[in-house]
Enzyme design. Structure first.
Site, short mmCIF file in Angstrom:
data_model
loop_
_atom_site.label_atom_id
_atom_site.label_comp_id
_atom_site.label_asym_id
_atom_site.label_seq_id
_atom_site.Cartn_x
_atom_site.Cartn_y
_atom_site.Cartn_z
N LYS A 24 0.83 -1.21 0.00
CA LYS A 24 0.00 0.00 0.00
C LYS A 24 0.87 1.27 0.00
O LYS A 24 0.60 2.18 -0.77
CB LYS A 24 -0.93 -0.02 1.22
CG LYS A 24 -1.80 1.20 1.38
CD LYS A 24 -3.09 0.90 2.10
CE LYS A 24 -2.92 0.72 3.59
NZ LYS A 24 -2.85 1.99 4.33
N GLY A 97 -4.37 8.15 5.66
CA GLY A 97 -3.46 9.16 6.22
C GLY A 97 -2.30 9.39 5.28
O GLY A 97 -1.81 10.52 5.13
N ARG A 125 -7.93 12.36 12.91
CA ARG A 125 -6.47 12.29 13.05
C ARG A 125 -5.84 13.68 12.96
O ARG A 125 -6.33 14.56 12.28
CB ARG A 125 -5.90 11.33 12.00
CG ARG A 125 -6.39 9.91 12.27
CD ARG A 125 -5.98 8.94 11.19
NE ARG A 125 -4.56 8.62 11.24
CZ ARG A 125 -3.98 7.78 10.40
NH1 ARG A 125 -4.69 7.19 9.45
NH2 ARG A 125 -2.71 7.51 10.50
N SER A 169 7.90 9.59 11.64
CA SER A 169 6.74 9.37 10.77
C SER A 169 7.14 9.50 9.31
O SER A 169 7.60 10.55 8.86
CB SER A 169 5.64 10.39 11.08
OG SER A 169 4.74 10.46 9.99
N ASP A 321 2.74 -0.87 12.03
CA ASP A 321 1.40 -1.34 11.66
C ASP A 321 1.17 -2.81 12.03
O ASP A 321 0.09 -3.36 11.81
CB ASP A 321 1.18 -1.16 10.15
CG ASP A 321 1.08 0.31 9.76
OD1 ASP A 321 0.75 1.14 10.64
OD2 ASP A 321 1.34 0.63 8.60
N LYS A 348 -3.26 6.07 14.73
CA LYS A 348 -3.53 5.40 13.45
C LYS A 348 -5.02 5.43 13.12
O LYS A 348 -5.77 6.19 13.72
CB LYS A 348 -3.00 3.96 13.51
CG LYS A 348 -1.51 3.87 13.77
CD LYS A 348 -0.72 4.47 12.63
CE LYS A 348 0.75 4.56 12.98
NZ LYS A 348 1.53 5.32 12.02
N ARG A 398 -7.07 -3.28 10.18
CA ARG A 398 -6.12 -4.18 10.85
C ARG A 398 -6.74 -4.83 12.10
O ARG A 398 -6.32 -5.91 12.50
CB ARG A 398 -4.82 -3.44 11.17
CG ARG A 398 -4.17 -2.88 9.89
CD ARG A 398 -2.70 -2.62 10.00
NE ARG A 398 -2.26 -1.73 8.93
CZ ARG A 398 -1.98 -2.11 7.68
NH1 ARG A 398 -2.05 -3.36 7.32
NH2 ARG A 398 -1.60 -1.22 6.77
C1 S3P Z 1 2.89 4.96 6.18
C2 S3P Z 1 3.54 5.36 7.32
C3 S3P Z 1 3.13 4.97 8.67
C4 S3P Z 1 2.17 3.81 8.64
C5 S3P Z 1 1.11 3.95 7.61
C6 S3P Z 1 1.75 4.06 6.22
C7 S3P Z 1 3.39 5.42 4.88
O1 S3P Z 1 2.51 6.07 9.29
O2 S3P Z 1 1.57 3.62 9.91
O3 S3P Z 1 0.23 2.86 7.62
O4 S3P Z 1 3.07 4.83 3.84
O5 S3P Z 1 4.15 6.40 4.87
P1 S3P Z 1 3.38 7.24 10.00
O6 S3P Z 1 4.27 7.81 9.00
O7 S3P Z 1 2.39 8.25 10.49
O8 S3P Z 1 4.10 6.56 11.13
#
Ligand code: S3P
Length: 441
Positions: A24, A97, A125, A169, A321, A348, A398
């Site tokens: 993803k 997100g 969020r 992040s 995750d 999350k 999840r």
């Molecule tokens: C992701 C980063 C993570 C992860 C999310 C996917 C990404 O979040 O939890 O499912 O693709 O950059 P954070 O960057 O907020 O930790």
């Protein structure tokens, strides 16, 4: 059609080879970067989940055309800052997100305004983590209480920033990197380690990005206003989706599973390290590098005697995750497992730390919590026979996957609501489970 499933039986022994859905994080990045490339990019095995389909819809609204032929998407980019729209538009990021935070970086120079909205979960969020650096670039961005909806209007007067990203992040880091593409000069980020797909992709595209690795941080510098050419990409499997099948196999009896062609970027493989420290004996074979990313086949067999773990918090970001399903493994391990500093889990799609603990208690596992640290008292003999119903989890995909794996390995009669949540990341999850023998109604 009811939006729940019923599981009443544990899964029988299996010996199978599967493929899980495509990654993803990589799929969303490939769509967004193809939209900024010069020419026609060709993408195969793009994940067709809601988060990624929303990314495609978003670039389409921003004037980018794409078509799909058989298993391949063709996306026609006009280069960096090539988005066009004659009017102000609204983009719906749905549950994602990653889409919401990354696309903001690509909107900082547009001459029309964009309103960004999302579903109920995304609307809870916090966006201050990206609004803060975006304002430093000079962009006009408005939101109430740092929540969606957000309105962004680009500007020609952007300045490069020097940013300390202390959360770890990848969404924040990537938002800044994508903003840097539109900004003159060199943007510098000192980023606590997190998944690095955006950096690897830009490197593979020969974009001028430099990365200096330090202990817990990466020093990244990005030169702005350069173009890159369209590209071909074949998206590998998602280790986050694989994680549920990994734990299913470990906790089942006399079973083994091969998961083909999964992305094993070291910034994502915390789950393998953690489960192997617990004695899972997972093997990665046929390792290859593809467009800068590592991929491999994952070999898993059932394990009766998992050990508890004192999980080093430096593995948190690489397993962020996967902790829900790791907690299930800890519930069946011998001894007390300790996890520290997991506050990010509560930021999350749902409050996953709170819900994970609630879930463990529901299945009769003792958990002690000290703020963001938890101790899980494992019970290797755990077998369930009661009725369980899982609901009110903000449709977090999840939590749904976790519940299915618990039902199939521990027993009991389970009603699991919000089946549709699987569309977010792993639409063929139930089909694959059934293929390896799960009885699901
Ligand atoms: C992701 C980063 C993570 C992860 C999310 C996917 C990404 O979040 O939890 O499912 O693709 O950059 P954070 O960057 O907020 O930790």
């Amino acid at each position: 059609m009811p939006n729940h499933i019923i599981i009443k039986k544990r899964i029988k022994n299996f010996s199978k080879q599967i493929k899980v859905s495509s990654d993803k994080s990589i799929s969303i990045r490939v769509v967004l970067l193809a939209s900024q490339a010069v020419g026609r990019s060709k993408i195969s095995n793009l994940l067709e989940s809601e988060d990624v389909l929303n990314s495609l819809k978003a670039i389409k609204k921003l004037g980018i055309k794409y078509i799909k032929k058989k298993n391949t998407y063709f996306i026609d980019g006009f280069g960096v800052n090539g988005f066009t729209s004659k009017k102000n538009i609204t983009i719906n990021a749905g549950n994602s997100g990653t889409l919401a935070r990354l696309i903001l970086g690509l909107l900082i120079k547009t001459n029309f305004s964009v309103k960004l909205i999302g579903d109920k979960s995304l609307s809870r969020r916090d966006f201050s983590r990206v609004i803060k650096p975006l304002k430093l670039f000079g962009v006009n961005i408005k939101s109430k209480n740092n929540l969606l909806p957000i309105e962004i209007l680009g500007t020609k007067y952007l300045r490069p920033i020097n940013y300390y990203e202390s959360i770890g992040s990848a969404q924040v880091k990537s938002c800044i990197i994508l903003s840097a593409l539109n900004t003159p000069g060199i943007t510098k980020i000192n980023a606590k380690k997190s998944r690095n797909h955006t950096e690897l992709m830009l490197k593979f595209l020969n974009y001028p990005i430099k990365i200096k690795k330090e202990n817990n941080f990466d020093k990244i510098s990005v030169t702005g206003l350069r173009q890159f050419n369209a590209f071909n990409y074949d998206v590998p499997g998602d280790i986050s989706s694989a994680s549920f099948f990994i734990v299913l196999t470990i906790l089942s009896e006399k079973s083994n599973l091969i998961i083909k062609n999964v992305n094993i970027n070291p910034s994502r493989t915390g789950i393998i390290i953690i489960l192997n420290k617990m004695g899972a004996g997972i093997q990665l074979r046929n390792k290859k590098t593809y467009n800068g990313e590592k991929v491999a086949d994952i070999f898993i067999t059932s394990k009766k005697n998992l050990k508890s773990i004192n999980c080093p918090s430096k593995l948190n970001s690489a397993a962020i995750d996967e902790f829900l399903i790791i907690f299930l493994a800890a519930a069946k391990a011998k001894g007390i497992s300790r996890f520290k500093d997991l506050g990010e889990m509560n930021k999350k799609e749902s409050k996953r730390l709170d819900l994970g603990i609630k879930f463990l208690r529901l299945i009769g596992i003792k958990v002690k919590r000290f703020k963001n640290d938890i101790n899980i008292y494992g019970n290797p003999n755990l077998i369930l026979s009661k009725n369980f119903e899982i609901k009110n989890f903000l449709k977090d995909h999840r939590i749904f996957f976790l519940s299915c794996i618990a039902a199939l390995t521990l027993g009991g009669k389970w009603k699991i609501n919000d089946k549709d949540s699987i569309k977010t990341s792993f639409p063929n999850f139930l089909k694959i489970l059934k293929n390896i023998g799960a009885e699901i109604n």
